[in-house]
Design an enzyme around this catalytic site. Structure first.
Site, short mmCIF file in Angstrom:
data_model
loop_
_atom_site.label_atom_id
_atom_site.label_comp_id
_atom_site.label_asym_id
_atom_site.label_seq_id
_atom_site.Cartn_x
_atom_site.Cartn_y
_atom_site.Cartn_z
N HIS A 77 -2.60 7.09 3.91
CA HIS A 77 -2.83 5.64 3.91
C HIS A 77 -4.12 5.28 4.63
CE1 HIS A 77 -2.17 1.59 5.82
NE2 HIS A 77 -1.88 1.30 4.57
N SER A 135 0.83 -1.20 0.00
CA SER A 135 0.00 0.00 0.00
C SER A 135 0.87 1.25 0.00
CB SER A 135 -0.92 -0.02 1.23
OG SER A 135 -1.74 1.13 1.24
N ARG A 141 1.03 8.39 6.52
CA ARG A 141 0.15 7.51 7.28
C ARG A 141 -1.29 8.04 7.27
NH1 ARG A 141 0.70 2.88 9.23
NH2 ARG A 141 2.92 2.93 8.75
#
Length: 201
Positions: A38, A12, A35
């Site tokens: 994500h 990912s 993050r």
């Protein structure tokens, strides 16, 4: 914090970096931006997030030195990996001019005092209340979501001069707030400058 990164997570992040060049960001900013993106699969956070590397460095140091972590709702706590948090929402009441979330912030401050990290991902009123206190936070991750008060409360956070992570738009939420804190948790206290980005996931 040592943890095993699942191959799906590695892939990912590889795809994220193939679609967005994050190498221009300094290390902790890059970790937070990646993050958060994500967690939401939303590349717009790369330009929507507002933070400063110096704030993140200080927050990272406080976090790894054991500073308390306060969250506004249990959903934020559930998303934070491997760290105890303080959430007083269950103990809070509401009244004229004071929401449960705002009352919970007052109760949490009475418990932890100054120097905590505050992670607010749900309630703009929690962030607004925090700004009225002399909390001297190590870092405020202020990413509440909503059409009423969210963007305004985050603008007030930026205007306060407190060390912070925020974003300009109305979007946010528990998952992205927890992700920003996790980025600091996962980032090594003494990063190897020769390490690949994947080693700092």
């Amino acid at each position: 914090m040592n943890r095993v990164v699942h191959p799906i997570e590695q892939e990912s992040f590889r795809r994220l970096r193939a679609r967005l060049d994050t190498s221009r960001f300094p290390p902790l900013t890059r970790a937070v931006v990646e993050r958060v993106i994500h967690s939401a699969a939303d590349l717009e956070y790369a330009t929507d997030l507002v933070t400063a590397e110096d704030d993140l460095v200080k927050g990272h140091a406080a976090l790894h030195a054991g500073a308390p972590v306060v969250v506004d709702v249990e959903m934020v706590a559930a998303g934070i990996t491997g760290r105890e948090t303080v959430c007083r929402l269950k103990d809070a009441g509401s009244g004229p001019g004071l929401t449960r979330s705002a009352h919970a912030v007052r109760l949490a401050y009475e418990e932890v005092g100054p120097g905590a990290l505050w992670v607010i991902g749900c309630a703009p009123t929690a962030l607004e209340e925090l700004l009225t206190l002399d909390a001297s936070p190590a870092l405020v991750i202020g990413l509440p979501v909503g059409f009423v008060g969210a963007a305004e409360s985050k603008a007030a956070l930026r205007a306060s001069g407190l060390p912070a992570v925020s974003n300009v738009s109305e979007k946010g939420g528990s998952a992205v707030a927890a992700a920003a804190l996790n980025a600091l948790l996962y980032h090594p206290t003494s990063p190897d400058p020769l390490a690949s980005p994947e080693e700092n996931l």
